[in-house]
Design a protein around this motif. Structure first.
Motif, PDB file in Angstrom:
ATOM      1  N   ALA A  74      -3.525   4.660  10.841  1.00 23.35           N
ATOM      2  CA  ALA A  74      -4.359   5.115   9.232  1.00 23.35           C
ATOM      3  C   ALA A  74      -5.391   6.296   9.743  1.00 23.35           C
ATOM      4  O   ALA A  74      -6.461   5.688  10.147  1.00 23.35           O
ATOM      5  CB  ALA A  74      -5.006   3.865   8.713  1.00 23.35           C
ATOM      6  N   GLY A  75      -4.817   7.411   8.942  1.00 20.18           N
ATOM      7  CA  GLY A  75      -6.353   7.432   9.025  1.00 20.18           C
ATOM      8  C   GLY A  75      -7.759   7.942   8.558  1.00 20.18           C
ATOM      9  O   GLY A  75      -7.989   6.277   7.871  1.00 20.18           O
ATOM     10  N   ASN A  76      -8.582   8.542   8.824  1.00 22.01           N
ATOM     11  CA  ASN A  76      -9.972   7.550   8.528  1.00 22.01           C
ATOM     12  C   ASN A  76     -10.748   7.886   6.737  1.00 22.01           C
ATOM     13  O   ASN A  76     -11.497   6.509   6.812  1.00 22.01           O
ATOM     14  CB  ASN A  76     -10.717   9.360   8.891  1.00 22.01           C
ATOM     15  N   ASP A  77      -9.458   8.302   6.151  1.00 20.14           N
ATOM     16  CA  ASP A  77     -10.049   7.730   4.511  1.00 20.14           C
ATOM     17  C   ASP A  77      -8.893   6.424   4.537  1.00 20.14           C
ATOM     18  O   ASP A  77      -9.683   6.201   2.814  1.00 20.14           O
ATOM     19  CB  ASP A  77      -9.449   8.737   3.652  1.00 20.14           C
ATOM     20  N   ARG A  78      -8.395   5.693   5.020  1.00 23.05           N
ATOM     21  CA  ARG A  78      -7.514   4.636   4.297  1.00 23.05           C
ATOM     22  C   ARG A  78      -8.552   3.832   5.853  1.00 23.05           C
ATOM     23  O   ARG A  78      -7.608   2.580   5.892  1.00 23.05           O
ATOM     24  CB  ARG A  78      -6.234   4.857   5.535  1.00 23.05           C
ATOM     25  N   LYS A  79      -9.554   3.411   6.056  1.00 23.81           N
ATOM     26  CA  LYS A  79      -9.672   1.880   6.501  1.00 23.81           C
ATOM     27  C   LYS A  79      -9.862   1.200   6.071  1.00 23.81           C
ATOM     28  O   LYS A  79      -9.656  -0.467   6.315  1.00 23.81           O
ATOM     29  CB  LYS A  79     -10.810   2.814   6.958  1.00 23.81           C
ATOM     30  N   LEU A  80     -10.949   1.249   4.826  1.00 26.43           N
ATOM     31  CA  LEU A  80     -10.561   0.266   4.055  1.00 26.43           C
ATOM     32  C   LEU A  80      -9.620  -0.396   2.845  1.00 26.43           C
ATOM     33  O   LEU A  80      -9.386  -1.085   1.862  1.00 26.43           O
ATOM     34  CB  LEU A  80     -12.134   0.830   2.672  1.00 26.43           C
ATOM     35  N   LYS A  81      -8.400   0.595   3.332  1.00 28.02           N
ATOM     36  CA  LYS A  81      -7.149   0.093   2.360  1.00 28.02           C
ATOM     37  C   LYS A  81      -5.874  -0.929   4.259  1.00 28.02           C
ATOM     38  O   LYS A  81      -5.088  -0.960   3.501  1.00 28.02           O
ATOM     39  CB  LYS A  81      -5.961   1.209   1.995  1.00 28.02           C
ATOM     40  N   LEU A  82      -6.609  -1.416   5.062  1.00 27.31           N
ATOM     41  CA  LEU A  82      -5.473  -1.222   6.095  1.00 27.31           C
ATOM     42  C   LEU A  82      -5.665  -2.416   5.770  1.00 27.31           C
ATOM     43  O   LEU A  82      -4.390  -3.212   6.292  1.00 27.31           O
ATOM     44  CB  LEU A  82      -7.027  -1.830   7.369  1.00 27.31           C
ATOM     45  N   VAL A  83      -6.220  -3.482   5.149  1.00 26.42           N
ATOM     46  CA  VAL A  83      -5.857  -4.348   4.215  1.00 26.42           C
ATOM     47  C   VAL A  83      -4.578  -4.962   4.308  1.00 26.42           C
ATOM     48  O   VAL A  83      -3.949  -5.447   3.752  1.00 26.42           O
ATOM     49  CB  VAL A  83      -6.910  -5.615   3.835  1.00 26.42           C
ATOM     50  N   ASP A  84      -5.051  -3.938   3.030  1.00 29.33           N
ATOM     51  CA  ASP A  84      -3.044  -3.591   1.872  1.00 29.33           C
ATOM     52  C   ASP A  84      -1.588  -2.986   3.699  1.00 29.33           C
ATOM     53  O   ASP A  84      -0.859  -4.414   2.708  1.00 29.33           O
ATOM     54  CB  ASP A  84      -2.799  -2.397   1.092  1.00 29.33           C
ATOM     55  N   TYR A  85      -1.722  -2.385   4.774  1.00 26.54           N
ATOM     56  CA  TYR A  85      -0.998  -2.241   5.405  1.00 26.54           C
ATOM     57  C   TYR A  85      -0.640  -3.554   6.525  1.00 26.54           C
ATOM     58  O   TYR A  85       0.633  -4.391   6.520  1.00 26.54           O
ATOM     59  CB  TYR A  85      -1.453  -1.107   6.416  1.00 26.54           C
ATOM     60  N   VAL A  86      -1.186  -4.472   5.916  1.00 25.26           N
ATOM     61  CA  VAL A  86      -1.490  -5.820   7.190  1.00 25.26           C
ATOM     62  C   VAL A  86      -0.823  -6.269   6.229  1.00 25.26           C
ATOM     63  O   VAL A  86      -0.017  -7.376   6.345  1.00 25.26           O
ATOM     64  CB  VAL A  86      -2.765  -6.413   7.220  1.00 25.26           C
ATOM     65  N   ARG A  87      -0.778  -6.678   5.147  1.00 25.15           N
ATOM     66  CA  ARG A  87      -0.496  -7.868   3.895  1.00 25.15           C
ATOM     67  C   ARG A  87       1.093  -7.572   4.321  1.00 25.15           C
ATOM     68  O   ARG A  87       1.668  -8.610   4.097  1.00 25.15           O
ATOM     69  CB  ARG A  87      -1.478  -7.094   2.151  1.00 25.15           C
ATOM     70  N   SER A  88       1.538  -5.901   4.678  1.00 21.15           N
ATOM     71  CA  SER A  88       2.986  -6.058   3.945  1.00 21.15           C
ATOM     72  C   SER A  88       3.540  -6.704   5.675  1.00 21.15           C
ATOM     73  O   SER A  88       4.768  -6.346   5.455  1.00 21.15           O
ATOM     74  CB  SER A  88       2.986  -4.277   4.083  1.00 21.15           C
ATOM     75  N   ILE A  89       2.877  -6.161   6.092  1.00 18.20           N
ATOM     76  CA  ILE A  89       3.625  -6.849   7.636  1.00 18.20           C
ATOM     77  C   ILE A  89       3.423  -8.027   7.729  1.00 18.20           C
ATOM     78  O   ILE A  89       4.371  -8.853   7.798  1.00 18.20           O
ATOM     79  CB  ILE A  89       2.099  -6.124   9.270  1.00 18.20           C
ATOM     80  N   ILE A  90       2.237  -9.328   7.322  1.00 15.92           N
ATOM     81  CA  ILE A  90       2.374 -10.454   7.141  1.00 15.92           C
ATOM     82  C   ILE A  90       3.611 -10.874   6.007  1.00 15.92           C
ATOM     83  O   ILE A  90       4.844 -11.244   6.769  1.00 15.92           O
ATOM     84  CB  ILE A  90       1.175 -10.962   6.513  1.00 15.92           C
ATOM     85  N   ALA A  91       4.135  -9.886   5.010  1.00 16.93           N
ATOM     86  CA  ALA A  91       5.112 -10.860   4.312  1.00 16.93           C
ATOM     87  C   ALA A  91       6.353 -10.038   4.813  1.00 16.93           C
ATOM     88  O   ALA A  91       7.288 -11.191   4.503  1.00 16.93           O
ATOM     89  CB  ALA A  91       4.670  -9.423   2.848  1.00 16.93           C
ATOM     90  N   GLY A  92       7.077  -8.991   5.526  1.00 16.14           N
ATOM     91  CA  GLY A  92       7.913  -9.527   6.446  1.00 16.14           C
ATOM     92  C   GLY A  92       7.974 -10.431   7.530  1.00 16.14           C
ATOM     93  O   GLY A  92       8.347  -9.634   8.456  1.00 16.14           O
ATOM     94  N   LYS A  93       7.141 -10.656   8.102  1.00 13.19           N
ATOM     95  CA  LYS A  93       7.346 -10.733   9.211  1.00 13.19           C
ATOM     96  C   LYS A  93       8.540 -12.017   9.224  1.00 13.19           C
ATOM     97  O   LYS A  93       8.357 -12.068  11.217  1.00 13.19           O
ATOM     98  CB  LYS A  93       5.852 -12.613   9.867  1.00 13.19           C
ATOM     99  N   ASP A  94       9.137 -11.673   8.787  1.00 13.99           N
ATOM    100  CA  ASP A  94      10.579 -12.940   9.408  1.00 13.99           C
ATOM    101  C   ASP A  94      11.675 -11.987   9.212  1.00 13.99           C
ATOM    102  O   ASP A  94      12.566 -12.663   9.889  1.00 13.99           O
ATOM    103  CB  ASP A  94      11.175 -14.497   8.152  1.00 13.99           C
TER     104      ASP A  94
END
Length: 422
Positions: A74-94
């Motif tokens: 994630a580039g420098n302007d995306r730091k505060l959006k990291l939670v959205d990207y992590v959420r997608s990983i959690i949702a697809g963990k299986d």
């Protein structure tokens, strides 16, 4: 933000599900250390999702994405959006292991700025009020990594400071890439706000509950007499300045495309000392830059030796791709860089020892930090002397109390030893 997604920080020794790496790219050594760290985490925690952001991720996203174990870049302007990207990983963990996702905006297109404040495990809070830089010094990649100078408004920053006060915070360090440029561009349109950094400091000075502010680093050409006079009369802004010099040679400063000369720099330092005789003054210095001949280094050394400063932060010059410095002919050998660095660090140690010696046996107001794991405690005085406390008192953590400084630490000139005056 991560806690709201059900994530919590793991204790040392436990196995994490996510690892966040906030990278630097100010030197080639920084890039190398980032790569080593990421590879190390991948080996130690092969099942963990590694998320990489920061300047190295901004400048070389594809290179970072190719490193083992990296799931998100994630580039420098995306730091505060990291939670959205992590959420997608959690949702697809299986599901099947996802391919590495790269979220990147070209640096020239970055417009947004979101003020943020962090403490971590430290007593002091770090309040980011500005990002980016328009200076394009010849040795530096920061404009390529951070984009144009931009900041929040005074009201937005004051709201952050009030939140710190509500949490019981006592000291805030004001940070940014070029904080003296505060107000140059705000909002998505990037328009000037009409507010200055001194305006911001005056507003923060009125926030109830915050007892101390420190200005992290400010360019000498943006350190105005008005700001110096304000800090000198403020009870909350500490007598502590960090002013980047980079070289004590006017010839090298011109090659670097710095926006001042040694005459201006000396004037600023002398004004600070005249207004605040106890002020701690740190300076940044680059040693072995392209164009720094042996004669110009000696010129720089002599200038710095003559300044009434407290400490040098010495950086050995590192070649950075895409910088204008690569067009300068004279190159300094690695051996000579190391020798010049050694001499400047020795000069720094001598200056810091001289500054600290002035305060031995004196009593200064100090902010007591939280106890370390071994029960020991330290504190920072108003003028930024680090004191290892000989009579630790955990109940005084995060409080400002009088401390008597008794000696320079036998293990480091950067620390002193002292006791709380109970």
């Amino acid at each position: 933000m991560m806690a709201r997604e059900g994530l919590s920080r793991v204790d040392e020794g436990d196995t994490p599900d996510f690892i966040f790496v906030n990278t630097c790219s100010v030197t080639e050594i920084a890039d190398k250390k980032c790569r080593q760290l990421i590879r190390s985490y991948s080996r130690r925690y092969p099942k963990a999702h590694i998320v990489v952001t920061g300047c190295y991720a901004q400048l070389k996203p594809d290179e970072v994405a190719a490193l083992p174990g990296v799931d998100i870049v994630a580039g420098n302007d995306r730091k505060l959006k990291l939670v959205d990207y992590v959420r997608s990983i959690i949702a697809g963990k299986d599901g099947p292991e996802p391919a590495t996702e790269v979220y990147h905006t070209s640096t020239a297109s970055i417009r947004e700025f979101s003020p943020s404040c962090s403490r971590g495990d430290r007593t002091r809070y770090f309040l980011k009020v500005q990002d980016g830089c328009d200076y394009w010094c010849t040795y530096c990649t920061i404009p390529m990594a951070r984009g144009r100078s931009r900041s929040a408004t005074v009201d937005e920053i004051v709201a952050q400071a009030r939140a710190v006060a509500a949490e019981g915070g006592k000291e805030i360090v004001i940070t940014g890439v070029n904080i003296g440029d505060f107000g140059r561009r705000t909002g998505t349109q990037g328009l000037p706000s009409g507010e200055t950094f001194t305006d911001l400091c005056r507003a923060l000075d009125r926030v109830e509950g915050i007892e101390r502010y420190r200005i992290s680093s400010i360019e000498p050409n943006l350190l105005t007499d008005e700001l110096i006079d304000f800090v000198a009369t403020s009870e909350r802004f500490m007598p502590h300045f960090h002013i980047p010099l980079q070289s004590g040679s006017d010839t090298v400063l011109k090659l670097m495309r710095r926006r001042y000369d040694t005459t201006l720099f000396r004037d600023k330092v002398n004004r600070v000392v005249a207004a605040m005789p106890d002020a701690f003054i740190g300076i940044d210095l680059i040693v072995g830059a392209r164009g720094e001949t042996a004669e110009l280094f000696e010129e720089s050394y002599s200038f710095i030796e003559s300044l009434p400063v407290s400490r040098l932060h010495v950086f050995t010059y590192s070649e950075r791709p895409g910088t204008k410095a690569l067009e300068i002919d004279h190159r300094v050998s690695q051996e000579e860089k190391h020798e010049r660095t050694r001499r400047m660090i020795a000069l720094s140690d001598r200056k810091l020892t001289d500054f600290t010696t002035r305060y031995l046996s004196s009593v200064r107001q100090a902010l007591i930090e939280h106890p370390r794991r071994d029960g020991s405690m330290a504190a920072f005085t108003d003028n930024y002397l680090r004191v290892n406390i000989t009579n630790p008192c955990p109940s005084l953590a995060n409080r400002i109390v009088p401390v008597r400084i008794s000696a320079i630490s036998p293990t480091s000139v950067e620390e002193t030893v002292g006791e709380i005056i109970l």
